[in-house]
Every structure is written in C-alpha cells, then in structure tokens.
Motif scaffolding. Structure first.
Motif, mmCIF file in Angstrom:
data_model
loop_
_atom_site.group_PDB
_atom_site.id
_atom_site.type_symbol
_atom_site.label_atom_id
_atom_site.label_comp_id
_atom_site.label_asym_id
_atom_site.label_seq_id
_atom_site.Cartn_x
_atom_site.Cartn_y
_atom_site.Cartn_z
ATOM 1 N N SER A 32 40.862 39.313 48.901
ATOM 2 C CA SER A 32 42.046 38.332 48.226
ATOM 3 C C SER A 32 42.506 39.190 47.204
ATOM 4 N N GLU A 33 44.007 38.463 47.063
ATOM 5 C CA GLU A 33 44.460 38.871 45.872
ATOM 6 C C GLU A 33 43.955 38.899 44.481
ATOM 7 N N ALA A 34 43.443 37.786 44.341
ATOM 8 C CA ALA A 34 42.406 37.309 43.051
ATOM 9 C C ALA A 34 41.457 38.430 42.685
ATOM 10 N N VAL A 35 40.602 38.986 43.785
ATOM 11 C CA VAL A 35 39.813 39.912 43.561
ATOM 12 C C VAL A 35 40.326 41.429 43.437
ATOM 13 N N ARG A 36 41.600 41.459 44.087
ATOM 14 C CA ARG A 36 41.977 42.872 43.972
ATOM 15 C C ARG A 36 42.659 42.843 42.461
ATOM 16 N N ALA A 37 42.899 41.839 41.899
ATOM 17 C CA ALA A 37 43.523 41.851 40.508
ATOM 18 C C ALA A 37 42.289 42.119 39.651
ATOM 19 N N ASP A 38 41.151 41.635 39.884
ATOM 20 C CA ASP A 38 39.944 42.051 38.987
ATOM 21 C C ASP A 38 39.726 43.310 39.077
ATOM 22 N N LYS A 39 39.634 43.973 40.306
ATOM 23 C CA LYS A 39 39.260 45.312 40.438
ATOM 24 C C LYS A 39 40.225 46.217 39.705
ATOM 25 N N VAL A 40 41.549 45.989 40.008
ATOM 26 C CA VAL A 40 42.615 46.880 39.322
ATOM 27 C C VAL A 40 42.357 46.903 37.548
ATOM 28 N N ALA A 41 42.120 45.739 37.138
ATOM 29 C CA ALA A 41 42.017 45.380 35.631
ATOM 30 C C ALA A 41 40.685 46.269 35.384
ATOM 31 N N GLU A 42 39.585 46.026 35.947
ATOM 32 C CA GLU A 42 38.382 46.616 35.709
ATOM 33 C C GLU A 42 38.569 48.189 35.859
ATOM 34 N N GLU A 43 39.217 48.630 36.633
ATOM 35 C CA GLU A 43 39.155 49.949 36.909
ATOM 36 C C GLU A 43 40.113 50.697 35.713
ATOM 37 N N ALA A 44 41.143 49.879 35.335
ATOM 38 C CA ALA A 44 42.268 50.435 34.145
ATOM 39 C C ALA A 44 41.492 50.248 32.687
ATOM 40 N N PHE A 45 40.649 49.139 32.641
ATOM 41 C CA PHE A 45 40.278 48.723 31.367
ATOM 42 C C PHE A 45 38.658 48.578 31.020
ATOM 43 N N GLY A 46 37.987 48.620 32.263
ATOM 44 C CA GLY A 46 36.524 48.225 32.048
ATOM 45 C C GLY A 46 36.652 46.851 32.469
ATOM 46 N N ARG A 47 35.179 46.320 32.281
ATOM 47 C CA ARG A 47 35.232 45.008 32.324
ATOM 48 C C ARG A 47 35.477 44.091 31.166
ATOM 49 N N GLN A 48 36.320 42.988 31.466
ATOM 50 C CA GLN A 48 36.859 42.280 30.233
ATOM 51 C C GLN A 48 36.216 41.135 29.931
ATOM 52 N N ASP A 49 36.181 40.412 31.159
ATOM 53 C CA ASP A 49 35.379 39.016 31.023
ATOM 54 C C ASP A 49 34.123 39.055 30.350
ATOM 55 N N GLY A 50 33.911 38.002 29.356
ATOM 56 C CA GLY A 50 32.747 37.743 28.611
ATOM 57 C C GLY A 50 31.704 37.297 29.948
ATOM 58 N N ASP A 51 30.410 37.714 30.087
ATOM 59 C CA ASP A 51 29.567 37.059 31.202
ATOM 60 C C ASP A 51 28.961 36.019 30.525
ATOM 61 N N LEU A 52 28.651 36.139 29.199
ATOM 62 C CA LEU A 52 27.823 34.932 28.476
ATOM 63 C C LEU A 52 28.670 34.855 27.310
ATOM 64 N N VAL A 53 28.569 33.639 26.739
ATOM 65 C CA VAL A 53 29.264 33.318 25.297
ATOM 66 C C VAL A 53 28.165 32.383 24.516
ATOM 67 N N ILE A 54 28.083 32.689 23.335
ATOM 68 C CA ILE A 54 27.127 32.116 22.418
ATOM 69 C C ILE A 54 28.037 31.480 21.333
ATOM 70 N N ILE A 55 27.884 30.162 21.170
ATOM 71 C CA ILE A 55 28.310 29.441 20.251
ATOM 72 C C ILE A 55 27.258 29.172 19.072
ATOM 73 N N TYR A 56 27.463 29.550 18.010
ATOM 74 C CA TYR A 56 26.666 29.422 16.926
ATOM 75 C C TYR A 56 27.377 27.929 15.787
#
Length: 702
Positions: A32-56
């Motif tokens: 899908s287009e959404a998956v391709r968007a993630d792959k192109v961004a990851e190839e260019a800049f590495g993984r950007q999205d936070g897998d986990l978030v901590i709120i103190y």
C-alpha cells in the motif's frame, strides 16, 4: 492407528517451537501507499516514530526537576534504543514526555526489547505512564493470553462434562477429545513449518485450537452417532464401521472441504494477519477430518459395542427421536407460518450491518482505565506532535520551492492543524501533518482523501502514510479481495453440494440461508459494538469494527453454517434416495441430525463463548459473535427455517437439469452404501412410522 497417533504427537512436540517464531504484526497491506511512505522515510532518515513514550509527572517549571529527568534518560541502555527524544514539557508544566525508538523494526524483537528495558524507565521520585504502539501491543498480547488461559480453564471442564452427557458415557465422550487433541497438535506442527518461510501471526494458534477442537466435536458426534445407530440396527462391528465411513465419513469429507475452502478465502487478502489465520484454520480442520476418517474408525472397530461403556444410568438406551419428529410435523403443517416471520426477523437483525464502519486495533480495545490506554490518550491530547494521529507526507525527486508550495496546500486542507518537518535531504522531504480529530474519524478520512487528491509537484513521487492512511489502505485492500472471497465461497458451496446431493436447488438454498444467518449476526454486532447499544454492559468502547476480525468471522460462520447444512441435508437426501417423500425425508433428516447439530453448536458456544468475557474488546466481539451465529444458525435457521423452505419447495428441492444430473451420477458421488435385506425392512418400518405421524396429525386437525 498407531501411526496416526505417533505422527500427531511428534508433530505437536515439534510444533511447540512455533511459539518462538510467531509475529504480532501483519495487519497492514504490504504494497500500500502508506507502507511505501514509511519505507521511503525510513530509508532516508532512519526510523523516526517513537515505539514507546514515557510521561513523567512533576513540577517541571522548576529547571532542577527537569534536569533530573534529563539525567535519568542518559542512563537508558542505548544498545537497545535507536533514539531517545526529550524531555518535552507540556503547556501545563506538569508533564514531561520522552519518546524512545527501539533498535529494531521487527515487531517481535521490539516486544522483547521493551520487556528488557521496561524496568529501567521509571525515574526515582516521579510517577510515570508508558504508552505508544509497542506498549499497547504488549498489553493486548498479555491480556489476550490471560483471557485464553481463563477461557480454557472455564470452558474445557464444562465441554468435557457436556460431552459425557451428550454421548451418554465416558468412553464415547473421550473419542472427540482424542481427535481434537491430535488435530491441534498436528496444526501446531503445520504452523511451525509455515513459520519457517512466512510471517505467522500469534492469533493463528488461537484459531487452530478453536477450530481443531470444535470440528473434532462435530465430526465425532456425527461419526460416533452413526456407528451406534448402525450397531443398534443389528449390524456387526465391521459392517457398522464400513457403513459409518461410507455415509457419515463421506459427509465429513464434504463438510471439511467446504470449511477449508472458506478459510482459504482469507489467503486472497494481502494482509499477513489474515493469511496466518487461514494457515491455522485450514490445517486444524483438515487434520481433524483426516483423524476422524482414519483413527476414529479404527478406535470404533476396536471398541465395538464397548463404545457405550461407562454409560450414564439414564442413557442405557439410544436417545429418542420423537421430539424432533414432532417438531418437524409442526413445521410441515404450517411452513409459511415459520418461513415468513423468521426470514423477516433475520432481515431486520441484519439491517444495522448496512451502516458498518471498519477500523483497526488501537488502544481503545483495552479496558477503560487501563494504564497503557490512559497514557496513549494523554499523548494524543497533550503531546500531539508525538501522537500516532497524523499524516506522514513524503515527497521524493522535486525542487524545494515546489515542495514548499505543495506542503502549503497540505496545510490548507480541512481537518489538518499544522504541518511539521520530520526530515529532509537532497532527495527526500518528509513532514507530519497533525490532525484536528481522531485518526479514524470521518473528518480525518475525508482529510486523507483531500490530501491525496491535491495536485502533486511535476515529476515528484508523493506518498501519504500514517495511521489513517494505513487503515484506509488496508480496508481498500480488503474491499478489493472481498468479491473474490465471496465468489470462492459461493462457487465452492454450489459445486460441492451439487456433487454431494445431485440438486441445483439445495446448494442455492444453502447459500441464501447462510447469508441470512451471517448478516443477522453482523447486524447485531454492529448494533452493539459500533452503535453502542449494551456496550456499557459489556464494558467496551463503541467504535468501528476491526476489519480483519470481521473477515475471519465471516469465513468461519459461513463455513460452520454450511457444515451444519451438509449434516442435515445428507440424511434427508439419503432418505429421499430410499423412496421417502419430501415430508418424510425432511422429518427423517431432522430426527437423525437435530440432536447432533444442536449439541455440536452448544459445545462450540461453550468453547468460543468464554471469549465474550475477555478484557480485550476485539476478543469480546469474537465471543459474542460466535454465540449469536451458532445459536441462530443451529436452531432457528437449520431446525425451523430450512425444513419450512423445503416443505414449500416440495419436489422442486431435489431438481437438477438432466445433463448436470447425468454428470453427477457418472461421478457416483451420490451413491449410498450397498443395501442388504435388513435395509429394506428397516426402511419400510421407518417410512410407515413417519406416515403414521402425519396421518395422526391430519386426524387431530380434523
């Protein structure tokens, strides 16, 4: 017999290795287009999205307090973390957010890494919440496993007790358990083999266990019941086994084939999740049928008359068919009185399904108040830049001036709050378009369509990803594959049932009955889980139905509906072939299989109904849906509506065009086992008994 048991056990032992290879992903459409968007961004800049978030939580307007958090996160194990962003302070100054990207893009590895670092996240002197995609996934998995264990502990003892009551003794009741155990073990072995080559979602094991045990019970009831019936006619053990395999065994083959084909329809979709469910379901059903046709007859041959051993005191005699014959007589007298109201009610129940909305698994499937759900909701509300609710717009191969003009257009789309940079180099530019509404809301879906409809820079590749895009693309992929799946289910049912029964009317009726049952089930589910009627009582948050679960249930419910139809019609067609009228054939079929079908449905309701008490909303959907589907189909549809419709059709129910009939006869799929003198006498007695009931009913009317 020994070889079958040995292969099943060895397959199960080797199959235990599948648990280390199971995946928790596969919900998106890979191309899908959404998956391709993630792959192109990851190839260019590495993984950007936070897998986990901590709120103190604390007084972060005080620089000293904020520095404590900053110092704390420097001690995070960076070998397991690709990136740590923060702390970012909320507008109130009472919350500080830290986003962590784990050092893996594999969903299984991410869960392992999260488990390894989880204990190091708390900061001394501060309270904290942990949310995001990976913690949500882990919470769902942990709750699902706990629910499955609780369901097994609750349902299995009750199933065993019901088996003893239904079969009337311990020996006969143990046979489906043996078949089911071997089916589940064999399915685990198959899944392990499949997992060596492709991704297999962990939910496939649940489906394999459910269908393996469920079909073993179905097939065991039908085979053992027929064997005991043949023994009751005075046949030898060898003759009874032969008759059972040739009649009930033939029905099992057709039933299992139809259910396997129904589950195979899931492989037509690109999502790995649905393919995994198909692998688990097909393997367990096929192995349950294979064991029922090999090991089970062998066990029956060894046990012989001892199959009724350790019988309950009140079950020394065969179960009476009188009640089912009386029910058939009532339906035969006034078929319109049954057919019209039942059809009308089923249509009304199915009406809400016309307004169904589909979504995907989010934190909302967790119970209200769950720590991970609360944390994720806090992120979405107070830290929108780190929320998963947004579009990821990726532009490749374009001048910066043209990109800026295009992104200005994106920012002007209704439903988008602001556009923030996410990365840029010579070739690729990525931005995050923050949404004003929930990612799966109608407003966000319209915004996605509007963004994708914008005029794109000349010569540039523009890809739009994010949660909304991923869900929409996945739904589009399901919509594209659904007509193929429907064609496969309907086509296979029409062809195989024609070959089995020699009629073109019976298969068409079966498809229509299954469609009515299926639509009524989903209509009620939409009314509850989407529209919210009774949702508080069930403890679920109303929202769109998870598309993959709906497709899975459609395949299983359609397959089980056809399964019960085959069981019912097989005895009707058998009686018809021995000279019975339509009324006599319907009465005989209902009398011979009514108890089997309702008992099988009751046992499967117990097995699957335990999921209705799950903590996870989508598992509650499965549990409630299966209870509704089985209760409706095995009672109202098969026991009342089908006999009424057959009575109204009369002799037309058995019709087939001459050329097709000759083809079916040439294949000899309709032939029953050779009759002996005993058959003629038994047949004459049964038909006389049936006619006597109808005559007496007529006298009472007079």
């Amino acid at each position: 017999m020994v070889a079958t048991v040995l292969l099943g056990v060895l397959g199960g032992v080797w199959g235990l290795g599948v648990f280390d290879k199971l995946s928790e992903g596969g919900y998106e459409a890979p191309s899908s287009e959404a998956v391709r968007a993630d792959k192109v961004a990851e190839e260019a800049f590495g993984r950007q999205d936070g897998d986990l978030v901590i709120i103190y939580r604390g007084d972060f307007a005080n620089p000293a307090e904020l520095k404590k958090i900053a110092d704390h996160i420097t001690g995070f194990p960076r070998s397991k973390m690709l990136k740590v962003v923060g702390p970012v302070v909320s507008l109130s100054g009472r919350q500080a957010l830290v986003a962590v990207t784990l050092n893996s893009s594999d969903s299984n590895e991410q869960l392992k890494l999260f488990s390894e670092v989880e204990s190091q996240l708390p900061a001394p002197g501060f309270s904290q919440q942990v949310g995001g995609l990976v913690p949500t996934q882990k919470a769902i998995n942990d709750m699902s496993r706990e629910d499955l264990r609780r369901a097994e502990m609750t349902s299995l003892p009750l199933v065993l007790l019901l088996l003893v009551v239904i079969f009337g003794g311990l020996v006969a009741a143990s046979l489906p358990v043996v078949v089911g155990g071997l089916a589940i073990m064999g399915a685990l072995g198959v899944l392990h083999a499949v997992a060596l080559f492709v991704e297999v979602n962990s939910f496939a094991v649940n489906v394999a266990s459910l269908l393996g045990l469920g079909m073993a019970i179905d097939y065991g009831l039908f085979m053992v019941g027929r064997f005991r019936e043949e023994l009751g006619r005075g046949r030898t053990v060898e003759q009874a086994v032969g008759r059972t395999v040739a009649s009930a065994g033939r029905t099992v083959v057709f039933s299992a084939t139809l259910l396997v084909i129904a589950l195979a329809g899931l492989t037509l979709f690109p999502q790995g999740f649905l393919k995994s469910l198909a692998y688990g379901g097909m393997s367990s059903v096929a192995i349950a049928a294979l064991v029922s046709l090999t090991l089970l007859p062998a066990l029956l041959g060894v046990l012989g008359h001892r199959v009724g051993g350790l019988a309950l005191p009140w079950r020394k005699k065969a179960p009476s068919e009188r009640g089912w014959r009386k029910l058939s007589g009532k339906v035969m007298k006034r078929p319109m009185l049954f057919a019209v109201p039942i059809t009308g009610v089923l249509i009304v129940l199915g009406a809400p399904f016309l307004g169904v909305q589909f979504g995907q698994v989010t934190e909302k499937v967790l119970p209200e108040g769950n720590a991970v759900r609360v944390a994720t909701e806090t992120i979405n509300q107070n830290f929108s830049a780190f929320s998963s609710t947004g579009f990821k717009v990726v532009v490749r191969g374009c001048e910066q001036a043209a990109i800026r003009d295009y992104l200005d257009q994106v920012a002007g789309v209704a439903g988008i709050g602001e556009v923030r940079p996410a990365g840029a180099d010579i070739e690729v530019t990525a931005v995050t378009a923050v949404l004003k509404h929930d990612a799966l809301s109608d407003e966000s879906k319209r915004a996605l369509k509007d963004v994708r409809a914008l005029t794109r820079p000349s010569g540039a590749e523009v890809l739009v990803g994010g949660t909304t895009a991923t869900v929409s693309d996945s739904l589009d992929a399901i919509a594209d594959g659904l007509p193929l799946m429907v064609a496969l289910l309907v086509g296979a049912t029409l062809i195989l049932m024609f070959l089995a029964f020699g009629s073109v009317v019976l298969p068409i009726k079966a498809v229509l009955m299954s469609a009515l049952s299926l639509s009524a089930t989903f209509g009620v589910l939409v009314w509850i889980f989407q529209d919210g009627h009774g949702a508080d009582w069930l403890g679920v948050t109303p929202g769109p139905l998870e598309s993959g679960i709906v497709v899975l249930m459609a395949a299983i419910v359609f397959g089980l509906s056809t399964d019960y139809e085959v069981f019912l019609l097989s005895r009707m067609v058998e009686a018809r072939g021995q000279g019975a009228t339509t009324e006599e054939a319907v009465t005989t079929g209902l009398a011979k299989t009514g108890r089997v079908i309702t008992s099988a449905a009751l046992l499967l309701i117990v097995v699957t109904g335990a999921f209705a008490f799950s903590q996870v909303a989508m598992m509650r959907l499965v549990g409630v849906g299966m209870i509704l589907a089985l209760a409706l189909d095995a009672t109202v549809v098969r026991m009342l509506l089908v006999p009424a419709v057959l009575k109204l059709l009369g002799n037309a129910a058995w019709w087939s065009p001459g050329p097709l009939k000759r083809i079916q006869e040439r294949l000899a799929l309709h032939d029953e086992p050779a009759h002996d003198p005993m058959d003629a006498e038994i047949r004459a007695m049964k038909l006389a008994d049936t006619r006597r009931i109808h005559v007496m009913s007529g006298h009472r009317r007079g």
